[in-house]
Design a protein around this motif. Structure first.
Motif, PDB file in Angstrom:
ATOM      1  N   GLY A  10       0.851  -1.191   0.000  1.00  0.00           N
ATOM      2  CA  GLY A  10       0.000   0.000   0.000  1.00  0.00           C
ATOM      3  C   GLY A  10       0.887   1.241   0.000  1.00  0.00           C
ATOM      4  O   GLY A  10       2.105   1.162  -0.245  1.00  0.00           O
ATOM      5  N   GLN A  11       0.285   2.375   0.294  1.00  0.00           N
ATOM      6  CA  GLN A  11       1.080   3.611   0.279  1.00  0.00           C
ATOM      7  C   GLN A  11       2.184   3.584   1.323  1.00  0.00           C
ATOM      8  O   GLN A  11       3.253   4.143   1.113  1.00  0.00           O
ATOM      9  N   ALA A  12       1.941   2.894   2.440  1.00  0.00           N
ATOM     10  CA  ALA A  12       2.963   2.825   3.491  1.00  0.00           C
ATOM     11  C   ALA A  12       4.159   1.999   3.011  1.00  0.00           C
ATOM     12  O   ALA A  12       5.314   2.463   3.048  1.00  0.00           O
ATOM     13  N   GLY A  13       3.901   0.785   2.544  1.00  0.00           N
ATOM     14  CA  GLY A  13       4.992  -0.096   2.115  1.00  0.00           C
ATOM     15  C   GLY A  13       5.791   0.510   0.978  1.00  0.00           C
ATOM     16  O   GLY A  13       7.034   0.567   1.022  1.00  0.00           O
ATOM     17  N   LYS A  42      -5.022   5.422  -2.543  1.00  0.00           N
ATOM     18  CA  LYS A  42      -6.286   4.947  -1.981  1.00  0.00           C
ATOM     19  C   LYS A  42      -7.330   6.059  -1.789  1.00  0.00           C
ATOM     20  O   LYS A  42      -8.524   5.816  -2.003  1.00  0.00           O
ATOM     21  N   SER A  46     -12.746   7.040  -2.957  1.00  0.00           N
ATOM     22  CA  SER A  46     -14.025   7.648  -2.565  1.00  0.00           C
ATOM     23  C   SER A  46     -14.318   8.897  -3.381  1.00  0.00           C
ATOM     24  O   SER A  46     -15.160   9.711  -3.005  1.00  0.00           O
ATOM     25  N   THR A  78       1.235 -13.053  -2.388  1.00  0.00           N
ATOM     26  CA  THR A  78       1.957 -13.821  -1.361  1.00  0.00           C
ATOM     27  C   THR A  78       1.612 -13.241   0.010  1.00  0.00           C
ATOM     28  O   THR A  78       1.776 -12.051   0.238  1.00  0.00           O
ATOM     29  N   ARG A  79       1.153 -14.079   0.885  1.00  0.00           N
ATOM     30  CA  ARG A  79       0.717 -13.597   2.200  1.00  0.00           C
ATOM     31  C   ARG A  79       1.754 -13.943   3.263  1.00  0.00           C
ATOM     32  O   ARG A  79       2.191 -15.102   3.332  1.00  0.00           O
ATOM     33  N   ILE A 126     -15.158  -0.895   1.189  1.00  0.00           N
ATOM     34  CA  ILE A 126     -14.144  -0.556   0.178  1.00  0.00           C
ATOM     35  C   ILE A 126     -12.895  -0.043   0.875  1.00  0.00           C
ATOM     36  O   ILE A 126     -12.859   1.083   1.372  1.00  0.00           O
ATOM     37  N   VAL A 244      -0.310 -10.723  11.871  1.00  0.00           N
ATOM     38  CA  VAL A 244       1.097 -11.137  11.772  1.00  0.00           C
ATOM     39  C   VAL A 244       1.864 -10.674  13.015  1.00  0.00           C
ATOM     40  O   VAL A 244       2.672 -11.424  13.584  1.00  0.00           O
ATOM     41  N   PRO A 288      -4.742   6.737  10.844  1.00  0.00           N
ATOM     42  CA  PRO A 288      -4.944   6.093   9.538  1.00  0.00           C
ATOM     43  C   PRO A 288      -5.100   7.099   8.388  1.00  0.00           C
ATOM     44  O   PRO A 288      -6.112   7.125   7.690  1.00  0.00           O
ATOM     45  N   TYR A 289      -4.081   7.909   8.212  1.00  0.00           N
ATOM     46  CA  TYR A 289      -4.101   8.927   7.157  1.00  0.00           C
ATOM     47  C   TYR A 289      -2.763   8.926   6.431  1.00  0.00           C
ATOM     48  O   TYR A 289      -1.768   8.375   6.912  1.00  0.00           O
ATOM     49  N   ILE A 290      -2.749   9.624   5.284  1.00  0.00           N
ATOM     50  CA  ILE A 290      -1.553   9.626   4.449  1.00  0.00           C
ATOM     51  C   ILE A 290      -0.394  10.400   5.095  1.00  0.00           C
ATOM     52  O   ILE A 290       0.756   9.938   5.065  1.00  0.00           O
ATOM     53  N   ILE A 319      -8.322  16.630   4.632  1.00  0.00           N
ATOM     54  CA  ILE A 319      -9.142  17.267   3.605  1.00  0.00           C
ATOM     55  C   ILE A 319     -10.301  16.327   3.308  1.00  0.00           C
ATOM     56  O   ILE A 319     -10.081  15.182   2.892  1.00  0.00           O
TER      57      ILE A 319
END
Ligand SMILES: Cc1cc2nc3c(=O)[nH]c(=O)nc-3n(C[C@H](O)[C@H](O)[C@H](O)COP(=O)(O)OP(=O)(O)OC[C@H]3O[C@@H](n4cnc5c(N)ncnc54)[C@H](O)[C@@H]3O)c2cc1C
Length: 398
Positions: A10-13, A42, A46, A78-79, A126, A244, A288-290, A319
């Motif tokens: 995701g954006q973090a990784g 992500k 919306s 791959t999990r 979503i 995990v 939980p924000y960018i 925003i």
């Protein structure tokens, strides 16, 4: 040389991966991801229905393009299933891999609501581009959408889906949309704007039962009302994915606990993004924000390259992407709400709400319509005493 392994694309990784490669061009880097590894923003999810965006139009880069660009080995589909923090191994659905340093960026999971009824399991959410694709396919030929939760994401989807021509109903236990984030005056403004857009509101209540009905779904609300709808979308909060981390015995609370440098309780293991619980001013909380994940990614990338620096968590307004009533919000700390007060003023056709604590210091604000210059001015005033009423003659309410 043992690789740096990042779990999650995701954006973090991916932001950690990009920041790390700016600092270190040679250490092998593996990215393990349960999805297809395509990169997308992500927050676009919306805002994409009204623009009729197909899922593939939202993907900026494929896993292959990123692998080449970052000289990384990306293992898609791959999990990660476990971590041996002593021997520094990650167990995955494709075998075990040794790491020198490990970053956990597995995001959050939608909270499944405990609701009765034979269609309760059909409630959609979503939180990923694949969910967006699934939702779009379910939406084909259907017009009525009921959204559970009028927080940030529920309001954005409501505005977006109404803009795409759907009949939208928003259900929330709070007295107003965005009631936990916005000043009441702004929340009221948003309510009117969404209603003008055609969104029906059922506030102060929750879904009690969701059942199949001829040609659709029937949602029975706790206040006795009944809604006939085609699709139910849950936009209630997400829960950090701890699976995990807990298997590995890492310290967790609501999220994976990280210190001011992004370190978890295990040596050489870091975490960030929606799965993490950040440390700020001696308190911990999920963010939980960018903006927080970008700050954490920069600090963790430096740590992976051998230099520990603290995460610079600066106040950053959220925003709210509701074109009917665009907002910028910087909520006050939750513990301050009971002792402080909101003050609302109209300044050049903008509604500005400032939150003052008992010392008359501004600790939060909201602004509509949101606009960058004023947002910066409000940010600069954060943590400072109030401007006198004489300088602010149009004050509406204390
Ligand atoms: C609709 C929507 C709108 C939003 N709008 C905004 C906004 O306007 N502004 C803002 O600041 N924030 C917004 N957010 C929040 C923001 O998008 C998130 O905070 C951010 O994208 C989280 O990124 P992440 O990488 O931590 O998690 P995710 O994007 O969820 O990524 C997690 C990754 O981990 C992978 N993964 C999970 N488990 C495993 C496993 N066991 N093994 C391998 N891989 C695994 C997943 O496949 C995925 O690649 C919005 C969120 C949503 C849902």
């Amino acid at each position: 040389m043992k690789p740096v392994i990042i779990i999650g694309s995701g954006q973090a990784g991916y932001t950690v991966a990009r920041e790390f490669r700016k600092l270190d061009k040679t250490t092998p880097m593996f990215i393990i991801t349960a999805d297809d590894g395509g990169f997308y923003a992500k927050p676009m999810l919306s805002n994409a229905f009204a623009q009729n965006k197909q899922p593939d139009q939202l993907v900026n880069q494929t896993a292959l393009q990123i692998a080449v660009q970052l000289d990384a080995h990306i293992m898609t589909g791959t999990r990660a299933t476990g971590i041996d923090t002593k021997d520094q191994l990650v167990a995955t659905s494709a075998g075990s891999f040794a790491y020198g340093k490990l970053v956990i960026a597995v995001g959050a999971q939608p909270i499944r609501l405990a609701i009765d009824g034979d269609a309760a399991s059909e409630v959609l959410s979503i939180n990923h581009i694949a969910d967006y694709a699934h939702f779009r396919s379910r939406l084909t030929g259907q017009s009525r959408v009921t959204i559970l939760g009028a927080g940030l994401i529920g309001c954005e989807f409501a505005d977006d889906l109404a803009g795409a021509g759907h009949a939208v109903t928003l259900v929330d236990p709070g007295p107003l949309p965005l009631s936990s984030l916005a000043a009441p005056a702004l929340a009221q403004g948003l309510r009117h704007a969404l209603e003008d857009r055609g969104v029906a509101m059922h506030l102060g209540t929750t879904a009690a039962r969701i059942d199949r009905n001829t040609g659709g779904i029937r949602v029975a609300l706790a206040d006795g009302s009944v809604l006939e709808t085609d699709i139910v979308l849950s936009a209630v909060r997400l829960r950090p994915d701890l699976r995990v981390a807990q298997q590995a015995g890492l310290s967790t609370n609501r999220g994976i606990l990280i210190d001011a440098f992004g370190r978890t309780s295990a040596a050489n293991v870091y975490a960030l993004g929606d799965c993490a619980e950040y440390t700020l001013h001696g308190e911990t909380r999920p963010m939980p924000y960018i903006a927080p994940l970008m700050a954490a990614a920069r600090a963790i990338a430096r740590a992976l390259a051998g230099e520990h620096t603290a995460i610079e968590l600066k106040p950053s307004p959220v925003i709210v992407k509701t074109p009917s009533f665009p907002l910028a919000l910087l909520p006050p700390p939750p513990h301050a709400l009971a002792s402080g007060y909101w003050e609302t003023s109209l300044e050049e056709e903008r509604m500005i709400c400032r939150f003052y604590d008992p010392r008359e210091v501004m600790t939060g604000f909201g602004l509509a319509p949101q606009e960058a210059t004023l947002r910066q001015e409000l940010l600069a005033a954060l943590g400072k005493p109030r401007i006198s009423d004489l300088q602010n003659p149009q004050t509406l309410a204390a």
